[in-house]
Scaffold this motif. Structure first.
Motif, PDB file in Angstrom:
ATOM      1  N   ILE A  26       2.755 -37.822  12.866  1.00  0.00           N
ATOM      2  CA  ILE A  26       1.477 -38.219  12.017  1.00  0.00           C
ATOM      3  C   ILE A  26       1.220 -39.852  12.606  1.00  0.00           C
ATOM      4  O   ILE A  26       0.187 -39.956  12.707  1.00  0.00           O
ATOM      5  N   GLU A  27       2.191 -40.488  13.101  1.00  0.00           N
ATOM      6  CA  GLU A  27       1.949 -41.863  13.703  1.00  0.00           C
ATOM      7  C   GLU A  27       1.077 -41.639  14.936  1.00  0.00           C
ATOM      8  O   GLU A  27      -0.049 -42.091  15.119  1.00  0.00           O
ATOM      9  N   SER A  28       1.154 -40.743  15.662  1.00  0.00           N
ATOM     10  CA  SER A  28       0.407 -40.371  16.806  1.00  0.00           C
ATOM     11  C   SER A  28      -0.647 -39.874  16.537  1.00  0.00           C
ATOM     12  O   SER A  28      -1.883 -40.085  17.249  1.00  0.00           O
ATOM     13  N   MET A  29      -0.814 -39.019  15.360  1.00  0.00           N
ATOM     14  CA  MET A  29      -2.154 -38.398  15.066  1.00  0.00           C
ATOM     15  C   MET A  29      -3.064 -39.685  14.562  1.00  0.00           C
ATOM     16  O   MET A  29      -4.254 -39.707  14.858  1.00  0.00           O
ATOM     17  N   ILE A  30      -2.538 -40.666  14.049  1.00  0.00           N
ATOM     18  CA  ILE A  30      -3.327 -41.715  13.464  1.00  0.00           C
ATOM     19  C   ILE A  30      -3.592 -42.644  14.735  1.00  0.00           C
ATOM     20  O   ILE A  30      -4.763 -42.834  15.081  1.00  0.00           O
ATOM     21  N   LEU A  31      -2.781 -42.675  15.565  1.00  0.00           N
ATOM     22  CA  LEU A  31      -3.209 -43.785  16.839  1.00  0.00           C
ATOM     23  C   LEU A  31      -3.927 -43.021  17.743  1.00  0.00           C
ATOM     24  O   LEU A  31      -4.692 -43.689  18.432  1.00  0.00           O
ATOM     25  N   ASP A  32      -3.913 -41.689  17.785  1.00  0.00           N
ATOM     26  CA  ASP A  32      -4.716 -40.950  18.717  1.00  0.00           C
ATOM     27  C   ASP A  32      -6.248 -40.797  18.270  1.00  0.00           C
ATOM     28  O   ASP A  32      -6.867 -40.365  19.015  1.00  0.00           O
ATOM     29  N   SER A  63       7.765 -44.370   5.044  1.00  0.00           N
ATOM     30  CA  SER A  63       7.994 -45.168   6.170  1.00  0.00           C
ATOM     31  C   SER A  63       6.806 -45.666   6.933  1.00  0.00           C
ATOM     32  O   SER A  63       6.602 -46.896   7.137  1.00  0.00           O
ATOM     33  N   LEU A  64       5.592 -44.843   6.953  1.00  0.00           N
ATOM     34  CA  LEU A  64       4.460 -45.416   7.912  1.00  0.00           C
ATOM     35  C   LEU A  64       3.824 -46.482   6.878  1.00  0.00           C
ATOM     36  O   LEU A  64       3.204 -47.520   7.415  1.00  0.00           O
ATOM     37  N   GLU A  65       3.973 -46.520   5.658  1.00  0.00           N
ATOM     38  CA  GLU A  65       3.306 -47.505   4.733  1.00  0.00           C
ATOM     39  C   GLU A  65       4.068 -48.748   5.080  1.00  0.00           C
ATOM     40  O   GLU A  65       3.382 -49.809   5.317  1.00  0.00           O
ATOM     41  N   ALA A  66       5.486 -48.653   5.117  1.00  0.00           N
ATOM     42  CA  ALA A  66       6.050 -50.019   5.472  1.00  0.00           C
ATOM     43  C   ALA A  66       6.034 -50.344   6.789  1.00  0.00           C
ATOM     44  O   ALA A  66       5.885 -51.534   6.921  1.00  0.00           O
ATOM     45  N   LEU A  67       5.437 -49.598   7.742  1.00  0.00           N
ATOM     46  CA  LEU A  67       5.106 -49.953   9.090  1.00  0.00           C
ATOM     47  C   LEU A  67       3.722 -50.635   9.220  1.00  0.00           C
ATOM     48  O   LEU A  67       3.247 -50.986  10.232  1.00  0.00           O
ATOM     49  N   LEU A 157      12.685 -59.807  18.146  1.00  0.00           N
ATOM     50  CA  LEU A 157      11.277 -60.169  18.516  1.00  0.00           C
ATOM     51  C   LEU A 157      10.588 -58.805  19.218  1.00  0.00           C
ATOM     52  O   LEU A 157       9.516 -58.627  18.935  1.00  0.00           O
ATOM     53  N   THR A 158      11.363 -57.876  19.988  1.00  0.00           N
ATOM     54  CA  THR A 158      10.707 -56.932  20.582  1.00  0.00           C
ATOM     55  C   THR A 158       9.994 -55.719  19.600  1.00  0.00           C
ATOM     56  O   THR A 158       8.879 -55.490  19.674  1.00  0.00           O
ATOM     57  N   ALA A 159      10.898 -55.700  18.501  1.00  0.00           N
ATOM     58  CA  ALA A 159      10.666 -54.651  17.354  1.00  0.00           C
ATOM     59  C   ALA A 159       9.250 -55.267  16.760  1.00  0.00           C
ATOM     60  O   ALA A 159       8.486 -54.679  16.398  1.00  0.00           O
ATOM     61  N   GLN A 160       9.426 -56.531  16.233  1.00  0.00           N
ATOM     62  CA  GLN A 160       8.224 -57.363  15.608  1.00  0.00           C
ATOM     63  C   GLN A 160       7.081 -57.236  16.493  1.00  0.00           C
ATOM     64  O   GLN A 160       5.863 -56.934  15.764  1.00  0.00           O
ATOM     65  N   TYR A 161       7.042 -57.350  17.794  1.00  0.00           N
ATOM     66  CA  TYR A 161       6.077 -57.543  18.444  1.00  0.00           C
ATOM     67  C   TYR A 161       5.312 -56.333  18.609  1.00  0.00           C
ATOM     68  O   TYR A 161       4.083 -56.026  18.486  1.00  0.00           O
ATOM     69  N   ARG A 162       6.040 -55.243  18.759  1.00  0.00           N
ATOM     70  CA  ARG A 162       5.431 -53.769  18.965  1.00  0.00           C
ATOM     71  C   ARG A 162       4.959 -53.137  17.842  1.00  0.00           C
ATOM     72  O   ARG A 162       4.033 -52.668  17.843  1.00  0.00           O
ATOM     73  N   GLY A 163       5.657 -53.663  16.759  1.00  0.00           N
ATOM     74  CA  GLY A 163       5.172 -53.351  15.351  1.00  0.00           C
ATOM     75  C   GLY A 163       3.753 -53.996  15.287  1.00  0.00           C
ATOM     76  O   GLY A 163       2.765 -53.375  14.716  1.00  0.00           O
ATOM     77  N   LEU A 164       3.587 -55.221  15.604  1.00  0.00           N
ATOM     78  CA  LEU A 164       2.245 -55.580  15.474  1.00  0.00           C
ATOM     79  C   LEU A 164       1.195 -55.088  16.420  1.00  0.00           C
ATOM     80  O   LEU A 164      -0.056 -54.925  15.994  1.00  0.00           O
ATOM     81  N   VAL A 165       1.660 -54.924  17.664  1.00  0.00           N
ATOM     82  CA  VAL A 165       0.658 -54.225  18.531  1.00  0.00           C
ATOM     83  C   VAL A 165       0.275 -52.832  17.961  1.00  0.00           C
ATOM     84  O   VAL A 165      -1.012 -52.566  18.211  1.00  0.00           O
ATOM     85  N   LYS A 166       1.343 -52.137  17.495  1.00  0.00           N
ATOM     86  CA  LYS A 166       0.907 -50.899  16.904  1.00  0.00           C
ATOM     87  C   LYS A 166      -0.070 -50.811  15.946  1.00  0.00           C
ATOM     88  O   LYS A 166      -1.307 -50.284  15.968  1.00  0.00           O
TER      89      LYS A 166
END
Lengths: 234, 234
Positions: A26-32, A63-67, A157-166
DNA sequence: CGATTGTAAAGTGTCAACAATTTAATGTCG
DNA sequence: CGACATTAAATTGTTGACACTTTACAATCG
C-alpha cells in the motif's frame, strides 16, 4: 552444529507477515501515485484487490497512519495524507536539523573511505547539472544525502530521516528543480564534502543545514508563484 | 446560523475510536511499568482485560509498533521493546539535534514572552537543585525542555521530539541524577535561557545540543559503572 | 423550486469461530 | 540419563458475518 555461538542468526523464521506485506504494498501504491493524494481508501476494495480479508488490511493501515502516510478518521475512513505547504516547511526544517547532524557525525568519524565515494557522487552530479539533466541528477542527489545519513552511523537518525523524506514525497510539487538551481545546489554539496573531508564537524553541520534550508526556500518561492491568488472562504 | 465561516469546527464527531483508546491505554501500561519491559503481551488476555475482542487490540498494537514501543515478531507475539545502551545513545544524539534546533528556532522568533516563563522555571529548578530534591526537579526539567520545543512553533519537530522522549522512557535506568549533577545540569539550562533571551540562535543551538550530549555522557558513565563485567559468550 | 426529512445503500467497527503455527509437555529410543 | 521424535496445549493469523455509522438519494412539505 550448535556449537558456534551466534553465527547463523536464525532470523529466517518468517521475518514477514501478511500485514507487513500489505503495508509495504500500500505504501508503494501511495508513493507511486497509484492511490491519489487526499483520496479515500476503500477497505473492501483494497482487500479484494489483494485477495485477503479486511483484518490484515486494517492492521497495515494502522501502521501507515503512524508513519504519517495516511489519516484515519473514525467511522469516516482512511485518507491518503495530503500535506499543505506549512507542514512541508516544518518538515524541511526538521530535515535540515537531522541532515546537519548526520554530516556533523560523519565529519567527526570518517576515516576517509567515505570521502572518495562522496567525491565520485559529486562528480556525477556536476556532470548531470551541467547538462541540465534533472532526471539523472535527482536520484544521484537522493543517494548523496542518504549516503551521508547512513554513514553517520546512527541507526535511529537514519530511520527518522528516511521516514521524513518518505512523508515529503506526499508533496508532489516539491521535487522540481529548474534552470541553474541544479548547479547552485551542487555547489553546496561540494562545500559539504569538503567540510567532511577536512573533518570539520561544525562547518559540516552548518553547510548541510543551510543546504536543506535553501532547498526549502527554493520550494517556497516556487510555491508562491504557483499558488492560486486566494482560497475564498464561504 | 450557518453564516459564520469556521466558528464551531464540529470535530467532536467521534474524534476517537476503540483502537485509539486501547493504544493510549496500553501505552500508559507500558510507560507506567504495569507491563514489564522485554515481556510478552498476550492478545487474548489483554482483550479480556478490556472486555473487547482481539481485533481492535491488534490494531492498537500495530500503531504502538510504529511508535517504537513494542516489537512484533510474526507468529511469535508482541514484546515490549527493550532498549540496549547503544540504542539509547543513538536516541540521545538525535534528541540533542532536535532540541538544539528547537532552541535555535525559539531564539530567532521569541518576542520575550516566553523568556519570562523560562526564567521562572529556571528559578524553581535552581531551588529544587539546591535542595537536592530530585522528585521535584525531574518534572520541572521535563517541562522546561518540552516548553522550549513546543514554543519553537514547529509541530513536526514537537511530534518527533516527544516520540523520542517517549521511547527513551523504555530505558528505566536512565532517569536518575545523583549528587551535584542537578546543579550542573541547571547551570546549562541557565546558559540556554540566556542565549534565547539574547536572540542568539547559534549559541542557543550549541548550548542546547551540548546540554543533551552531556546528559548522554552522564548516562553512559553511570551505565559503565552499573554494567556487569562482561557478558560472556558461548 | 429550495430546504428538509426520511429511507436505502455503502462502508466502517466489532466480534466469534476456525486455521495455522509455535511452544510446552510427554514419551521413546539409543 | 540425555537427545530426539511425537503429541497436546496455547497463541497467533485470518476469515466471514453482523452491528453500527455515515453518506447518498429520493420523497415530501413549505
Amino acid at each position: 552444529m550448535s556449537s558456534s555461538s551466534a553465527a547463523h542468526d536464525v532470523s529466517f523464521l518468517r521475518l514477514t507477515s501478511l500485514p507487513m506485506l500489505l503495508e509495504r504494498e500500500i505504501e508503494s501504491m501511495i508513493l507511486d501515485g497509484r492511490l491519489s493524494i487526499g483520496g479515500r481508501i476503500n477497505e473492501n476494495q483494497l482487500a479484494a484487490t489483494f485477495g485477503v480479508s479486511r483484518g490484515p488490511v486494517r492492521e497495515a493501515l494502522r501502521s501507515l497512519e503512524a508513519l504519517g502516510l495516511v489519516e484515519l478518521l473514525p467511522n469516516r475512513g482512511v485518507f491518503i495524507r495530503s500535506l499543505d505547504i506549512s507542514q512541508v516547511v516544518e518538515m524541511y526544517g526538521v530535515r535540515a536539523a537531522l541532515f546537519g547532524y548526520a554530516a556533523q557525525l560523519l565529519a567527526s568519524r570518517t576515516e576517509a573511505g567515505e570521502v572518495d565515494r562522496l567525491r565520485a557522487m559529486l562528480d556525477e552530479m556536476t556532470e548531470a547539472a551541467r547538462a541540465h539533466d534533472f532526471d539523472r541528477y535527482y536520484p544521484l542527489n537522493f543517494a548523496f544525502h542518504d549516503f551521508i545519513v547512513e554513514q553517520a552511523g546512527n541507526g535511529v537518525l537514519t530511520a527518522q530521516y528516511r521516514g521524513l523524506v518518505k512523508q515529503l514525497r506526499l508533496y508532489r510539487a516539491g521535487n522540481l528543480m529548474t534552470g541553474n538551481t541544479l548547479e547552485l545546489s551542487n555547489e553546496e554539496h561540494a562545500r559539504i564534502v569538503e567540510a567532511i573531508a577536512r573533518r570539520d564537524a561544525a562547518t559540516a553541520y552548518q553547510t548541510s543545514f543551510d543546504h536543506v534550508e535553501r532547498g526549502k526556500e527554493r520550494l517556497l518561492a516556487r510555491s508562491m508563484s504557483t499558488a492560486r491568488p486566494e482560497e475564498r472562504r464561504a
